[in-house]
Scaffold this motif. Structure first.
Motif, short mmCIF file in Angstrom:
data_model
loop_
_atom_site.label_atom_id
_atom_site.label_comp_id
_atom_site.label_asym_id
_atom_site.label_seq_id
_atom_site.Cartn_x
_atom_site.Cartn_y
_atom_site.Cartn_z
N GLY A 91 26.48 30.02 -36.57
CA GLY A 91 26.41 28.76 -36.58
C GLY A 91 25.84 28.38 -35.04
N ARG A 92 25.82 28.93 -34.54
CA ARG A 92 25.82 28.80 -32.76
C ARG A 92 24.34 29.30 -32.80
N PRO A 95 21.32 28.17 -35.65
CA PRO A 95 21.78 26.09 -35.51
C PRO A 95 20.49 26.06 -37.11
N ARG A 98 23.63 26.73 -39.80
CA ARG A 98 24.62 26.60 -39.31
C ARG A 98 25.18 24.66 -39.93
N ARG A 100 28.08 22.94 -40.15
CA ARG A 100 29.54 22.41 -39.71
C ARG A 100 30.28 21.36 -40.47
N THR A 317 19.43 21.22 -40.70
CA THR A 317 20.49 21.82 -39.91
C THR A 317 21.84 21.83 -41.21
#
Length: 321
Positions: A91-92, A95, A98, A100, A317
């Motif tokens: 994810g980093r 981005p 990603r 979460r 995102t």
């Protein structure tokens, strides 16, 4: 680290996580069925001042079995933590892709493994209190369900969930709610049945729950029949439904997962009745325990197969729910 390689690793590690979550249930069952719950007299050490068990002769196998279960618990945590790291790294590095929600779910699973270890320690400290022994298995069941859900989410997009694009599925939501409720009742009753029977995990105290084992076994069987009827009703509903144009694949997937659930259910039922009428041999009880873990996973895959989540635009995102 190549991000695409990391992403390729994620599904394999997620499957490994599910496998070891089920595996710890099997080894925990071995501890219980061999009466090895206090094979290690303390926690986190096995014996006072000694991390590993004392193996003097063949009669010390209880300590080895209990310590083996603890060792596998460490493996379970490493696998769960590895999944968290892979998801965060991927994810980093990207981005815009990603997820979460998946990172949080994986972190929750890893935290659950740590909580499970503490519950295991408390079980030893309180000399196999039946409530702690039962909660030990129930927490493992929750982790199996969460691990199965994570696997399903990896294959989905992150748009809002929608029902299957098919006609005739009006009652499906009601059946899903019933299925999940009956699953919870079935699993809890299974814990009570085991604790009320001769395989409670303590050689000195054979029956940890002060209830009639025959009566509670019959109630458990009734819940199993209700569960089976719910699965069959869901399968009939899915086969009577008609997919909208271009949506046949999602209905086929839902039918396939429900057929797998029915197969696991019937196999579990056969093992349950055979073990009951043959005096609860340890091997069959262990198989029944393993099948219970598989059943929890199969229910999770079935329920997640009854909805669709589309990908969100690549410019957003990703926030997985």
């Amino acid at each position: 680290m190549d991000v695409e390689r990391v992403r390729r690793w994620i599904p394999g590690v997620a499957w490994a996580n599910l496998v070891v979550q089920i595996g710890i249930i099997i080894t925990g069952g071995a501890v219980r069925l061999t009466g090895s719950g206090l094979g290690c007299s303390t926690w986190p050490n096995c014996e006072p001042g000694q991390f590993t068990p004392q193996l003097r002769d063949a009669t010390d196998f209880h300590g080895a079995i209990e310590f083996g279960n603890r060792a596998l618990a460490a493996v379970v945590f490493v696998v769960a933590l590895s999944l968290v790291v892979l998801l965060v790294v991927a994810g980093r590095k990207q981005p815009h892709r990603r997820r979460r929600g998946l990172e949080a779910l994986a972190a929750g699973i890893a935290a659950g493994v740590l909580i499970q270890a503490v519950v295991g320690g408390m079980t030893v400290w309180f000399e196999l209190h039946p409530a702690l022994v039962g909660s030990h298995f129930l927490l493992s069941g929750v982790l199996v369900a969460a691990s199965s859900y994570l696997l399903s989410r990896l294959r989905e997009g992150d748009g809002p969930p929608r029902p299957l694009a098919a006609e005739g599925l009006g009652p499906v939501r009601t059946l899903v709610v019933v299925l999940m409720l009956v699953t919870a009742v079935l699993v809890v009753l299974g814990v009570i049945v085991t604790g009320a029977g001769p395989h409670s995990g303590d050689q000195d105290v054979g029956y940890r729950f002060a209830v009639d084992p025959v009566s509670v076994a019959r109630v458990h069987a009734g819940a199993a029949w209700a569960f089976t009827a719910t699965v069959i009703a869901l399968l009939v509903l899915l086969h009577r439904a008609r997919a909208n144009v271009g949506a046949g694949a999602e209905l086929t997937r839902a039918r396939r997962r429900t057929w797998v659930l029915l197969a696991v259910t019937l196999a579990q039922g056969v093992v349950g009745y055979v073990q009951y009428f043959t005096g609860l041999p340890e091997l069959l009880v262990g198989i029944h325990l393993f099948a219970a873990a598989v059943l929890i996973a199969a229910v999770t895959f079935t329920v997640t197969g009854l909805r669709v989540r589309e990908p969100v635009p690549a410019t957003e995102t990703l926030q997985a729910a």
